[in-house]
Structure formats: C-alpha cells, structure tokens
Design a protein around this motif. Structure first.
Motif, short mmCIF file in Angstrom:
data_model
loop_
_atom_site.label_atom_id
_atom_site.label_comp_id
_atom_site.label_asym_id
_atom_site.label_seq_id
_atom_site.Cartn_x
_atom_site.Cartn_y
_atom_site.Cartn_z
N TYR A 41 0.85 -1.18 0.00
CA TYR A 41 0.00 0.00 0.00
C TYR A 41 0.89 1.24 0.00
O TYR A 41 1.59 1.48 0.99
N ARG A 44 2.23 8.47 0.71
CA ARG A 44 2.42 9.62 -0.18
C ARG A 44 3.90 10.02 -0.23
O ARG A 44 4.25 11.05 -0.76
N LYS A 75 -8.50 -12.36 9.78
CA LYS A 75 -9.05 -11.06 9.41
C LYS A 75 -8.15 -9.98 10.01
O LYS A 75 -7.56 -10.19 11.06
N ARG A 76 -8.10 -8.85 9.35
CA ARG A 76 -7.32 -7.73 9.90
C ARG A 76 -7.96 -7.29 11.23
O ARG A 76 -9.17 -7.16 11.32
N GLY A 77 -7.12 -7.05 12.22
CA GLY A 77 -7.62 -6.58 13.51
C GLY A 77 -7.94 -7.70 14.48
O GLY A 77 -8.35 -7.44 15.59
N ILE A 78 -7.73 -8.94 14.06
CA ILE A 78 -7.93 -10.07 14.97
C ILE A 78 -6.57 -10.53 15.48
O ILE A 78 -5.61 -10.63 14.73
N LEU A 79 -6.53 -10.78 16.77
CA LEU A 79 -5.30 -11.22 17.39
C LEU A 79 -5.55 -12.56 18.09
O LEU A 79 -6.48 -12.66 18.88
N PHE A 89 1.29 -14.19 20.78
CA PHE A 89 0.07 -13.87 20.08
C PHE A 89 0.39 -13.73 18.60
O PHE A 89 1.54 -13.52 18.22
N THR A 91 -0.97 -12.31 14.63
CA THR A 91 -1.88 -11.55 13.77
C THR A 91 -1.80 -12.18 12.38
O THR A 91 -1.09 -13.17 12.18
N LEU A 93 -0.22 -11.28 9.97
CA LEU A 93 1.14 -11.19 9.44
C LEU A 93 2.02 -12.30 9.99
O LEU A 93 2.97 -12.73 9.34
N TYR A 112 -14.72 -17.99 12.25
CA TYR A 112 -15.20 -16.67 11.82
C TYR A 112 -14.11 -15.60 11.93
O TYR A 112 -14.23 -14.52 11.38
N LYS A 113 -13.05 -15.90 12.66
CA LYS A 113 -11.97 -14.94 12.81
C LYS A 113 -11.05 -14.93 11.58
O LYS A 113 -10.15 -14.11 11.48
N GLU A 115 -10.19 -14.75 7.49
CA GLU A 115 -10.63 -14.21 6.20
C GLU A 115 -10.55 -15.29 5.14
O GLU A 115 -11.34 -15.35 4.21
#
Lengths: 158, 198
Positions: A41, A44, A75-79, A89, A91, A93, A112-113, A115
């Motif tokens: 991503y 700038r 999913k992003r934001g799940i730990l 823990f 993520t 990544l 469900y956690k 993606e």
C-alpha cells in the motif's frame, strides 16, 4: 532459478528508476505481493515505490523463492492468543498455516476470525476425532468395554 | 430489560504513580466504518469500554494517518451533551492533510466529506501502571455512531496548514465517554493495530 535471476535484475532496475510510470508502479505492487506475500500500500512518500523495490530485491535475494500463498489468513484486527496467560500472540502477518490448523483443531468455532481458510481442512475438523480414537485404542475392541463396565458395576455396589 | 444503574464505582483520585500527560502520538489509523466486521469484533470480558479486537471485512483495510507538528490531532476532544432522558458524548477529531492536488481531493478530502469513519489514536498517557498495563494507550473514536465531517477548510494563506486541508470529524450521541482497544498487553494491541493497516 533463471526466473528469479531475471526478477532480481528487473528489481534492481526499478530500485534506481527515478521516473516510475504508473505501469512500472503496478509492476512493483505485483512483485511485492508475489515476493513478500503481502499487498503493498503506497504512502504519499516520494520514494515508497523504490523502497518497496529494494525491499523485494533484498527479500528475494535472501530467500531465493517467491512467497508461498497462505492457506489460512486471519481477518485484519484479529489477534490470536492460543494459550491463555502466555505472551505469544499472532496476527495475520505472523500466523503460519501450521499454527492456524493447530488453533482451529482446538477451537473450530473460531473460524469466523479467519478471512481465508482451507475449506477441506475445516470440513474435516470434527471428522478426524473418531479416527484418532480408533488408532489410540489398539487393544481388542470387544474385551475392553466389558472389563470397564464390570469393574464400574462392582464398585458401585460396594 | 436490564436496569442500567449510574452508581459511581471507583474513588476519584490523583494518579501519582503515572501522572496524566496531555496529547496524542503523531500516528493514528482511520477505517471506513462500513469495512468493520462488527460480528467478528469483540468486547473485552471485563469492560464495556474496551474492545479486544476490531475485525475488518474480507479485503478491507485501515489507513494510516500521520500528523506533523508538536500537537498532532490538535483540537481533538470529547464533550458531554445533555439529553432529555440520558446524556451522551460528542467526539471531535481534527486531522490536518498537509497536501493538495487532484489525487488528494478525490481520494481523501471528498471521501472524508461524505463518509463515515472510525479512528484509533494513541494517547501519550498509556496507563502503564494500571492493572491492565497499557490499556489507556489506544483510544477509539466513532465506534458507536461513526465520525462524520463537520468542517473541512482549505485556507490558502493559513499560517498553520500552509495551504493544506484542515478537517474536523465528529461523532455525536456516543453513549460512552471513551472507548479503548486493548488486546491483553500494550505490545499485543500495537500488533493488532499494525495488522489493520498491513
């Protein structure tokens, strides 16, 4: 091997190109995904594409392989903290496919956690248990249950 | 239906071990509220003001918000609004976009003008001496109602923004005074936040 050498040459050229066209930028994004396994991503910052090319070059030179596509992606934001009280823990990544499979075997409801999952593996989570039990109970199937039932009955009478 | 009590549950004291410090860190994140997977996001077991995860829908991601200067996100505040039956809170988050151009206008400013967002900002006061070490660090704005633009200005001769954009995002009628993200430790929470933009 030849292909990797070609990509390395290409990346070297991209890393020193100070006038990247939109087409070349898209190529860097594509290579970033293939080499690191993650989507690039752009910020700038003026040098972010060339920085990404350098990162890809160094990664590819070090690993000498393209990133393998992950079968399991959180999913992003799940730990995930597989063991309560321990500091480890994960993520999206850091979670490997092996750890994801181990976690889902113990916690199938937590699918469900994720993606992305290996659908065949998830479908077989519950089915594996009876097979494993048969292998462990290697003793003759007919005698053992009778023995247990007899002992249990005797104790309860006393 | 539950009876919602409003009884004070803790003494009001001065935190001598870790005195409160003002301000926010220069980096935060912004999420399109539509991208949040509310079904997979979870509250902490012991607090209704803490989220232990903010899950995003498949393919969605958060975006970094970097600010410059000594007082990043200056103007960010929470104020109580008196209501007929219960009082609520208004959260204002100020974001400076130190850039301008067609891409900035189409991909950032126009979207900020009409979208609904959730932001996670890092307080300088992190609560490292709290029982849950570091649970005051990451504060979330817009969880309940979403942050919407209340003011966007581009003053060409502004001494502050040098011709950049000054935006204020506002969440009204939030039922909680503050919402935080905490995943068990400061490091774990930081990893969680980083995974949102990865």
């Amino acid at each position: 091997m030849e292909q990797i050498q070609t990509i390395l040459e290409e990346l070297r050229g991209l890393a020193v190109n100070y006038s990247l066209t939109p087409l070349l930028k898209r190529r860097i994004e594509e290579l970033h995904l293939k080499i690191t396994g993650y989507v690039f991503y752009p910020t700038r910052c003026g040098d972010c594409y060339r920085d990404a090319a350098i990162l890809c070059y160094n990664t590819l030179k070090k690993t000498n392989t393209m990133a393998q596509e992950k079968k399991f992606l959180l999913k992003r934001g799940i730990l995930l903290q597989p063991e309560f009280g321990k500091g480890k823990f994960y993520t999206r990544l850091t979670l490997t496919d092996e750890l994801a499979m181990e976690y889902l075997t113990k916690n199938p409801a937590d699918v469900y956690k994720f993606e992305k999952v290996d659908k065949d593996f998830v479908a077989n989570i519950g089915k594996e248990k009876p097979q494993a039990a048969e292998v462990v109970n290697d003793t003759p199937k007919e005698q053992k249950p009778q023995e247990v039932a007899f002992k249990g009955g005797k104790k309860s009478k006393k | 239906m539950a009876v919602c009590d409003a009884l004070l549950a803790k003494a009001i004291e001065v935190n001598c071990e870790e005195p409160i410090v003002p301000g926010l860190e220069a980096n935060g994140i912004i999420i399109n509220r539509e991208d949040i997977d509310f079904g997979a996001s979870e509250f902490a077991d012991n607090s209704v003001n803490v989220l232990k995860s903010i899950a995003l829908k498949t393919g969605a991601k958060a975006y970094k918000v970097a600010q410059a200067g000594n007082t990043p996100f200056t103007g960010t505040q929470t104020t109580m609004e008196a209501g007929t039956y219960h009082n609520t809170f208004t959260n204002d988050v100020s974001v400076v976009v130190l850039d301008n151009g067609p891409e900035v206008c189409s991909e950032i400013i126009d979207k900020l003008a009409s979208g609904e967002f959730v932001m996670v900002l890092e307080n300088k006061h992190k609560g490292l001496t709290n029982t849950n070490k570091g649970d005051a660090a990451f504060q979330i704005f817009g969880w309940y109602q979403g942050l919407k633009a209340s003011e966007i200005t581009n003053e060409k001769y502004s001494e502050d923004t040098d011709g950049g954009w000054l935006t204020t995002l506002e969440e009204t009628k939030a039922p909680k005074s503050g919402m935080f993200v905490y995943a068990g430790s400061y490091d774990a929470t930081k990893e969680l936040i980083d995974s949102l933009v990865a």
